[in-house]
Scaffold this motif. Structure first.
Motif, PDB file in Angstrom:
ATOM      1  N   ILE A 203       0.428  -0.998  -0.151  1.00  0.00           N
ATOM      2  CA  ILE A 203      -0.148   0.265  -0.057  1.00  0.00           C
ATOM      3  C   ILE A 203       1.022   1.216   0.330  1.00  0.00           C
ATOM      4  O   ILE A 203       0.474   2.242  -0.811  1.00  0.00           O
ATOM      5  N   GLY A 204       1.422   0.944   0.888  1.00  0.00           N
ATOM      6  CA  GLY A 204       2.603   2.638   1.349  1.00  0.00           C
ATOM      7  C   GLY A 204       3.625   2.538  -0.383  1.00  0.00           C
ATOM      8  O   GLY A 204       3.597   3.972  -1.202  1.00  0.00           O
ATOM      9  N   SER A 205       4.278   1.620  -1.107  1.00  0.00           N
ATOM     10  CA  SER A 205       5.143   1.406  -2.399  1.00  0.00           C
ATOM     11  C   SER A 205       3.635   2.039  -3.698  1.00  0.00           C
ATOM     12  O   SER A 205       4.072   3.001  -3.547  1.00  0.00           O
ATOM     13  N   LYS A 206       2.652   1.650  -3.335  1.00  0.00           N
ATOM     14  CA  LYS A 206       1.731   1.847  -4.505  1.00  0.00           C
ATOM     15  C   LYS A 206       1.765   3.535  -4.364  1.00  0.00           C
ATOM     16  O   LYS A 206       1.107   4.840  -5.014  1.00  0.00           O
ATOM     17  N   ALA A 207       1.462   3.834  -2.826  1.00  0.00           N
ATOM     18  CA  ALA A 207       0.560   5.377  -2.749  1.00  0.00           C
ATOM     19  C   ALA A 207       1.744   5.894  -3.283  1.00  0.00           C
ATOM     20  O   ALA A 207       1.460   7.369  -3.129  1.00  0.00           O
TER      21      ALA A 207
ATOM     22  N   SER B 101       1.912   6.328  -6.949  1.00  0.00           N
ATOM     23  CA  SER B 101       1.041   7.045  -7.031  1.00  0.00           C
ATOM     24  C   SER B 101       1.531   8.829  -7.294  1.00  0.00           C
ATOM     25  O   SER B 101       0.801  10.230  -7.936  1.00  0.00           O
TER      26      SER B 101
ATOM     27  N   ILE C 233      -4.882  10.440  -1.920  1.00  0.00           N
ATOM     28  CA  ILE C 233      -3.912   8.863  -1.996  1.00  0.00           C
ATOM     29  C   ILE C 233      -4.165   8.781  -0.386  1.00  0.00           C
ATOM     30  O   ILE C 233      -3.856   7.755  -0.115  1.00  0.00           O
ATOM     31  N   GLN C 234      -3.682   9.953   0.183  1.00  0.00           N
ATOM     32  CA  GLN C 234      -3.073   9.781   1.768  1.00  0.00           C
ATOM     33  C   GLN C 234      -4.235   9.323   2.158  1.00  0.00           C
ATOM     34  O   GLN C 234      -3.756   8.156   3.252  1.00  0.00           O
TER      35      GLN C 234
ATOM     36  N   ASN D  95      -6.623   7.991   1.534  1.00  0.00           N
ATOM     37  CA  ASN D  95      -6.860   6.015   1.092  1.00  0.00           C
ATOM     38  C   ASN D  95      -6.493   5.400   1.317  1.00  0.00           C
ATOM     39  O   ASN D  95      -6.495   4.279   2.041  1.00  0.00           O
ATOM     40  N   MET D  96      -5.008   5.918   1.842  1.00  0.00           N
ATOM     41  CA  MET D  96      -3.896   4.909   2.225  1.00  0.00           C
ATOM     42  C   MET D  96      -3.909   4.911   3.581  1.00  0.00           C
ATOM     43  O   MET D  96      -3.897   3.341   3.977  1.00  0.00           O
TER      44      MET D  96
ATOM     45  N   ALA E 112      -6.729   2.170   3.880  1.00  0.00           N
ATOM     46  CA  ALA E 112      -6.341   1.349   3.865  1.00  0.00           C
ATOM     47  C   ALA E 112      -5.136   0.539   4.248  1.00  0.00           C
ATOM     48  O   ALA E 112      -5.233  -0.833   5.620  1.00  0.00           O
ATOM     49  N   ILE E 113      -4.144   1.086   5.021  1.00  0.00           N
ATOM     50  CA  ILE E 113      -3.662   0.673   6.261  1.00  0.00           C
ATOM     51  C   ILE E 113      -4.229   0.312   7.218  1.00  0.00           C
ATOM     52  O   ILE E 113      -4.281  -0.577   8.155  1.00  0.00           O
TER      53      ILE E 113
END
Length: 73
Positions: free
Chosen positions: A29-33, A36, A47-48, A50-51, A54-55
């Motif tokens: 999740i962190g990598s893809k955020a 993005s 994005i932050q 939503n990240m 999800a975390i």
């Protein structure tokens, strides 16, 4: 093996196995955020948000594994 040894082993395995999945999920999740945000910096706040959501869901699975381990113990 006696019962006490099996309980300790089951506790250790449940917390170890139960945290592998959430750890991998949080890393992805962190990598893809970050990827993005690098591609679209204007959407960083969305994005932050939503990240973080999800975390927190992934982390709740690790907490559930901890509760199960404590119940076994």
């Amino acid at each position: 093996m006696d019962v006490a040894t099996m309980k300790v082993l089951a506790t250790a395995l449940s917390i170890a196995i139960g945290t592998i999945g959430p750890a991998i999920a949080i890393a992805l999740i962190g990598s893809k955020a970050m990827e993005s945000i690098g591609r679209n910096p204007e959407a960083a706040s969305t994005i932050q948000t939503n990240m973080i959501l999800a975390i927190s869901f992934a982390e709740s699975l690790a907490i559930f594994a901890l509760v199960v381990a404590l119940m076994i113990k």
